[in-house]
Design a protein around this motif. Structure first.
Motif, short mmCIF file in Angstrom:
data_model
loop_
_atom_site.label_atom_id
_atom_site.label_comp_id
_atom_site.label_asym_id
_atom_site.label_seq_id
_atom_site.Cartn_x
_atom_site.Cartn_y
_atom_site.Cartn_z
N PRO A 322 1.30 -1.19 0.11
CA PRO A 322 -0.11 0.17 -0.45
C PRO A 322 0.74 1.12 0.05
N THR A 323 1.55 1.21 0.58
CA THR A 323 2.73 2.40 0.89
C THR A 323 4.03 2.96 -0.96
N GLU A 356 -4.61 4.24 -2.62
CA GLU A 356 -3.94 3.11 -1.74
C GLU A 356 -5.51 2.27 -1.64
N TRP A 357 -6.61 2.81 -1.22
CA TRP A 357 -8.00 2.41 -0.93
C TRP A 357 -8.45 1.78 -2.35
N ASP A 362 -9.14 -3.95 -5.15
CA ASP A 362 -8.82 -4.26 -6.04
C ASP A 362 -7.67 -5.56 -5.40
N PHE A 363 -6.86 -5.65 -4.85
CA PHE A 363 -5.82 -6.72 -4.49
C PHE A 363 -6.52 -7.65 -3.53
N GLU A 364 -6.94 -6.64 -2.11
CA GLU A 364 -6.72 -7.33 -0.86
C GLU A 364 -8.34 -7.29 -0.59
N GLY A 369 -15.77 1.01 -0.30
CA GLY A 369 -16.64 2.13 0.74
C GLY A 369 -15.65 1.80 1.84
N LYS A 370 -15.70 0.60 3.07
CA LYS A 370 -14.64 0.10 4.05
C LYS A 370 -13.91 0.82 4.74
N SER A 371 -12.98 1.14 3.40
CA SER A 371 -11.88 1.91 4.05
C SER A 371 -12.31 3.59 4.34
N PHE A 372 -13.12 3.89 3.08
CA PHE A 372 -13.61 5.40 3.92
C PHE A 372 -15.09 5.54 5.39
#
Length: 470
Positions: A322-323, A356-357, A362-364, A369-372
Motif C-alpha cells: 500500500p505504501t 491506496e483504497w 482491487d488486490f485485497e 467504502g469500507k476504507s471510507f
C-alpha cells in the motif's frame, strides 16, 4: 563504463542555456537598467520565507563531491533562470553551508548571508525577461532541519553514506535554490563518491565513470521533466541496483536501488513496480515521467517514505505494497501536478491515500467504502479541515491524508463513477508538469461534472465539525 572526461558534467546546463538564448531569450545584465531586489520569500501561508521573488528557475546543474567518512560536501550549483522583473539583487535559499563565491553570467557577484537567505548582487542589473546564469560554489557538512512536527529532513547521514529528503524545506540543506514548490525546474545532478559506493538520484542515469584520480566514481543523473526542489533526492551508499526497460509496458526505464542489508527482503516487492504502475495507469492515465523506480534504505536511515520524483525513497519498515502504491500515485498527484502552496497539501495526500483504497479493493478485497467508513470513524481524522490546516506543524497530519481521501469519495458519490474516474485521470493531465491550487481543483471538478458541489466543499473539505452520517 563511460570514460568521458569530467568536464562533460556541466554540458547539459550549457546546452540548455544555448537553446534558450538561441530562441531569442538573451541573457542580459545591462548597464543602465534600473532594477529592484527580488523578494526574500514568496509568502507561502505556512512557510512565508521559503522561495524567492523576481526570477523563475529553468534548470539546476548540481555537481556534488561527498566524503561519507568526514561528512564533507564540496559542490557547485549552476542555475539557469529567467528574470521576472528588473533585478538589482536576488535571493537563494541555503541552509548551513559556506559559500566560497558566486558569479552571474560569468562576472563575480557580491554575496551576503542572513540565516537561510543568500543574497546575490550581480555586477549589472538584470533585465526583465532575460535568461541569466548563476554559479555558486559552496561546501561544508550538510545537516538536518527538524520540522514543526519533529520529523527530520535535509541531508540524513547513514552508516555508509547519506540520503537527502526535502519535504517541505530540506533541499536547502544541500543546494542553493528557489525552494518553493511553485518554482519547478529540470535537473542534472552529478555526484562523486568514493569508489565502491553508489550515488542514486532522480531521472535517468546518464553516465557512471571514475574520476581522474581513480579514487572516486561520478554518477550523472538527468531529470528532464520539471521538478519541485523538495522532490529532488540523492542517496549514497552500498546498494544492490537493478536497471531494466520497459518499466511499465510502454518503454519507461526502471531503476531500483536497495541497501545491500535489506536488498533480499525488498526484492519481491520491487519486482512488482511494473505491475503496479500498469495498474495505476488504468486509473490515473499515462505515466507522466520518463523513468520510474524506488530506493529502499535501512530502517532508521529515514523516518518516513517520500515521493521523490521518479524514484520514491522508503525505509524498509515502510516498504509495503500500500505504501508503494501511495508513493507511485504521487508521481501523478504531487510530482507532476504540484501544489501552488503548502496549504494545498491535501491535493497530494488525499489522492495518494485514495489510490491506496483503490489498491486494497482491487488486490485485497477491502472495498473503498469500507476504507471510507474506517477513516470516518477515526477521531484523529477530524482534528481540523484538510483544506485549512492550522499551521505548518499539521500539514502532514491524518486529516490531510484520510479526510482528504474522504473528500474525493464524497465527490465520487455526488457525480457518479464515470465522471469521477474521468476527473481522476483528467486532473493530472490538465495540469501535467505544472502547479495547481485547491481553488483550481474545485473549479475543475465543477466544470467537468456540471454540478455545484458546495456541500462537499463546505462540509468535507472546509467544515470544522464531523457530519452526523458518513
Amino acid at each position: 563504463m563511460d570514460q568521458r572526461p569530467l568536464r562533460r558534467i556541466l554540458a547539459p546546463a550549457a546546452a540548455l542555456l544555448t537553446l534558450l538564448t538561441g530562441a531569442g531569450c538573451t541573457a542580459e545584465a545591462v548597464k543602465g537598467v534600473q532594477g529592484a531586489p527580488g523578494a526574500a520569500g514568496l509568502r507561502d501561508p505556512y512557510f512565508p520565507k521559503l522561495g524567492n521573488g523576481g526570477y523563475d528557475v529553468r534548470h539546476y546543474a548540481l555537481t556534488l563531491d561527498y566524503d561519507p567518512k568526514t561528512g564533507k560536501l564540496t559542490a557547485t550549483a549552476d542555475i539557469t533562470a529567467r528574470a521576472t522583473q528588473n533585478l538589482s539583487a536576488f535571493n537563494l535559499d541555503l541552509h548551513g553551508l559556506t559559500v566560497g563565491g558566486a558569479t552571474v553570467d560569468g562576472a563575480p557577484a557580491a554575496v551576503n548571508r542572513a540565516g537561510d537567505e543568500l543574497t546575490l548582487r550581480p555586477r549589472d542589473d538584470l533585465k526583465k525577461g532575460g535568461i541569466f546564469r548563476t554559479v555558486v560554489r559552496y561546501s561544508g557538512s550538510p545537516g538536518l532541519l527538524t520540522d514543526a512536527d519533529h520529523s527530520e529532513e535535509g541531508w540524513l547521514r547513514t552508516a555508509d553514506g547519506a540520503v537527502a529528503l526535502g519535504q517541505p524545506t530540506g533541499s536547502m540543506a544541500w543546494f542553493p535554490g528557489n525552494h518553493h514548490p511553485s518554482d519547478k525546474a529540470t535537473y542534472d545532478i552529478t555526484v562523486m563518491v568514493p569508489t565502491g559506493l553508489t550515488a542514486v538520484s532522480n531521472g535517468e542515469l546518464r553516465s557512471e565513470r571514475p574520476t581522474t584520480d581513480g579514487r572516486r566514481t561520478a554518477f550523472s543523473w538527468h531529470a528532464g521533466q520539471p521538478m519541485a526542489s523538495y522532490l529532488a533526492t540523492v542517496a549514497i551508499g552500498h546498494y544492490r541496483t537493478k536497471a531494466s526497460s520497459p518499466g511499465d509496458g510502454q518503454g519507461v526505464p526502471l531503476y531500483t536501488a536497495a541497501d545491500t542489508t535489506v536488498a533480499a527482503r525488498s526484492e519481491e516487492l520491487l519486482a512488482r513496480i511494473p505491475e503496479l504502475l500498469a495498474w495505476a495507469k488504468d486509473y490515473f492515465g499515462p505515466y507522466p515521467f520518463t523513468s520510474t523506480g524506488a530506493i529502499v534504505e535501512r530502517t532508521g536511515d529515514a523516518g518516513y517514505a517520500l515521493e521523490t520524483q521518479n524514484r520514491p525513497v522508503f525505509p524498509e519498515s515502510s516498504f509495503d505494497a500500500p505504501t508503494l502504491v501511495h508513493e507511485l500515485a504521487h508521481q501523478w498527484y504531487g510530482d507532476s501536478v504540484t501544489p501552488k502552496t503548502w496549504q494545498d497539501m491535501w491535493l497530494n495526500e488525499g489522492f495518494a491515500t485514495y489510490a491506496e483504497w483503490l489498491y486494497l479493493e482491487d488486490f485485497e478485497d477491502i472495498t473503498v467504502g469500507k476504507s471510507f467508513e474506517t477513516a470516518f470513524g477515526t477521531d484523529a481524522n477530524w482534528a481540523f479541515p484538510p483544506g485549512e490546516p492550522p499551521s505548518a506543524e499539521e500539514i502532514s497530519d491524518p486529516p490531510v491524508y484520510y479526510r482528504g481521501a474522504m473528500v474525493l469519495h464524497k465527490i465520487r458519490q455526488a457525480v457518479g463513477d464515470d465522471t469521477f474516474f474521468a476527473i481522476l485521470e483528467g486532473w493530472p493531465r490538465t495540469h501535467r508538469h505544472g502547479n495547481a491550487s485547491t481553488d483550481d481543483f474545485i473549479t475543475y471538478v465543477e466544470e467537468v461534472s456540471g454540478k455545484d458541489l458546495a456541500e462537499v466543499w463546505d462540509v468535507w473539505l472546509y467544515g470544522e465539525d464531523k457530519p452526523a452520517k458518513p
